[in-house]
Scaffold this active site. Structure first.
Site, short mmCIF file in Angstrom:
data_model
loop_
_atom_site.label_atom_id
_atom_site.label_comp_id
_atom_site.label_asym_id
_atom_site.label_seq_id
_atom_site.Cartn_x
_atom_site.Cartn_y
_atom_site.Cartn_z
N ASP A 170 0.87 -1.17 0.00
CA ASP A 170 0.00 0.00 0.00
C ASP A 170 0.91 1.23 0.00
O ASP A 170 1.73 1.40 0.91
CB ASP A 170 -0.85 -0.06 1.28
CG ASP A 170 -1.77 1.12 1.43
OD1 ASP A 170 -1.62 2.13 0.71
OD2 ASP A 170 -2.65 1.04 2.31
N ILE A 171 0.75 2.09 -0.99
CA ILE A 171 1.68 3.22 -1.12
C ILE A 171 1.55 4.20 0.05
O ILE A 171 2.51 4.89 0.38
CB ILE A 171 1.48 3.92 -2.48
CG1 ILE A 171 2.76 4.67 -2.87
CG2 ILE A 171 0.28 4.82 -2.48
CD1 ILE A 171 2.84 5.02 -4.33
N GLY A 187 -9.77 5.29 -5.83
CA GLY A 187 -8.51 4.57 -6.04
C GLY A 187 -7.41 5.02 -5.10
O GLY A 187 -7.64 5.30 -3.92
N ASP A 193 -5.76 7.74 -5.11
CA ASP A 193 -5.98 9.16 -4.75
C ASP A 193 -6.82 9.23 -3.47
O ASP A 193 -6.45 9.93 -2.50
CB ASP A 193 -6.69 9.84 -5.93
CG ASP A 193 -6.69 11.35 -5.84
OD1 ASP A 193 -6.07 11.90 -4.92
OD2 ASP A 193 -7.32 11.98 -6.73
N TYR A 252 -8.67 4.80 -14.75
CA TYR A 252 -8.40 5.36 -16.08
C TYR A 252 -8.21 4.29 -17.16
O TYR A 252 -8.09 4.62 -18.35
CB TYR A 252 -7.19 6.30 -16.04
CG TYR A 252 -7.52 7.69 -15.51
CD1 TYR A 252 -8.82 8.03 -15.12
CD2 TYR A 252 -6.53 8.68 -15.42
CE1 TYR A 252 -9.12 9.30 -14.64
CE2 TYR A 252 -6.83 9.95 -14.95
CZ TYR A 252 -8.12 10.26 -14.56
OH TYR A 252 -8.43 11.52 -14.10
N1 AR6 Z 1 -1.37 1.74 -2.96
C1 AR6 Z 1 -0.82 1.47 -4.16
N2 AR6 Z 1 -1.53 1.32 -5.28
C2 AR6 Z 1 -2.87 1.46 -5.19
C3 AR6 Z 1 -3.54 1.75 -3.98
C4 AR6 Z 1 -2.72 1.90 -2.82
N3 AR6 Z 1 -3.25 2.19 -1.63
N4 AR6 Z 1 -4.88 1.82 -4.22
C5 AR6 Z 1 -5.05 1.55 -5.53
N5 AR6 Z 1 -3.85 1.33 -6.12
P1 AR6 Z 1 -6.30 4.34 -9.72
P2 AR6 Z 1 -5.85 5.88 -12.21
C6 AR6 Z 1 -3.52 1.00 -7.51
O1 AR6 Z 1 -7.68 3.99 -10.13
O2 AR6 Z 1 -6.19 4.68 -13.02
C7 AR6 Z 1 -8.98 8.62 -9.02
O3 AR6 Z 1 -10.35 8.82 -8.83
C8 AR6 Z 1 -4.59 0.37 -8.36
O4 AR6 Z 1 -4.65 -1.04 -8.11
O5 AR6 Z 1 -6.07 4.76 -8.32
O6 AR6 Z 1 -4.64 6.68 -12.56
C9 AR6 Z 1 -8.26 9.90 -9.40
O7 AR6 Z 1 -8.78 11.02 -8.73
C10 AR6 Z 1 -4.08 0.66 -9.75
O8 AR6 Z 1 -3.12 -0.34 -10.13
O9 AR6 Z 1 -5.69 5.55 -10.63
C11 AR6 Z 1 -8.50 9.97 -10.88
O10 AR6 Z 1 -9.77 10.51 -11.16
C12 AR6 Z 1 -3.32 1.99 -9.59
O11 AR6 Z 1 -3.23 2.21 -8.19
C13 AR6 Z 1 -8.47 8.53 -11.31
O12 AR6 Z 1 -8.81 7.76 -10.14
C14 AR6 Z 1 -3.98 3.17 -10.23
O13 AR6 Z 1 -5.38 3.09 -10.07
C15 AR6 Z 1 -7.08 8.10 -11.73
O14 AR6 Z 1 -7.14 6.81 -12.24
#
Ligand code: AR6
Length: 178
Positions: free
Chosen positions: A11-12, A33, A35, A126
């Site tokens: 978990d980041i 996600g 964020d 995304y």
């Molecule tokens: N630690 C590490 N990686 C994570 C965590 C975590 N705690 N939680 C999720 N991931 P996403 P995007 C991974 O959807 O596709 C938001 O609403 C997840 O498994 O977080 O760039 C923003 O505000 C995936 O592999 O980001 C934008 O609107 C990766 O993080 C939109 O989502 C990215 O998934 C951005 O979408």
């Protein structure tokens, strides 16, 4: 074998890096996600800082990156970058994803951060295909490390098993990663 690049599962929000990267959106005002997880863990100080940045510079365009403090996180700073929404691959997605990594790394280099942790940008909400995104992340980071002394270490933090497996596979193919 690039000794400055590490692939880890986790978990980041728990990473004690100088900077963690947030896969944000252009509004900088939070979302789901990673964020959402970062804002929950950081607390209201981070959102307040993001609101100020959004007001003063109108958010963050796709492919660019901005730096804030880290609130209650164990990291020292958060680099918010905006990856592309996947629209089939013909809309400059690959270049924009590489820019998101490069501009985040550039901010870390400017601030002389020793360690930076990345999530798999754009591969969740995304919709960027995970294998293609992993190849771009590894290639872009490896090239940057070859040309810069900072950041000294880059951590690719995989939340899901599939991303971890893909990063390992691609790194074995390109033989870039330790
Ligand atoms: N630690 C590490 N990686 C994570 C965590 C975590 N705690 N939680 C999720 N991931 P996403 P995007 C991974 O959807 O596709 C938001 O609403 C997840 O498994 O977080 O760039 C923003 O505000 C995936 O592999 O980001 C934008 O609107 C990766 O993080 C939109 O989502 C990215 O998934 C951005 O979408």
């Amino acid at each position: 074998m690039h000794s400055r690049l590490r692939i880890i599962q986790g978990d980041i929000t728990r990473q004690q890096a100088d900077a963690i990267v947030n896969a944000a959106n252009s509004s900088l005002l939070g979302g789901g996600g990673v964020d959402g997880a970062i804002h929950r863990a950081a607390g209201p100080a981070l959102l307040a800082e993001c609101r100020q940045l959004a007001a003063s510079r109108g958010g963050c365009p796709t492919g660019e990156a901005v730096l804030t403090g880290a609130g209650n996180l164990p990291a020292r700073a958060v680099i918010h970058t905006v990856g592309p929404v996947w629209r089939g691959g013909g809309q400059g997605e690959a270049e924009l994803l590489a820019s998101a990594y490069n501009n985040s790394l550039r901010l870390a280099a400017e601030h002389r951060f020793a360690t930076i942790a990345f999530p798999a940008i754009s591969t969740g909400i995304y919709g960027y295909p995970k294998a293609a995104a992993a190849a771009i992340a590894l290639r872009t980071i490896s090239q940057f490390l070859q040309q810069h002394d900072y950041p000294q270490q880059v951590w690719l933090v995989c939340f899901d098993e599939e991303s971890y497996r893909l990063y390992r596979q691609h790194s074995e193919q390109s033989d870039d990663v330790g």
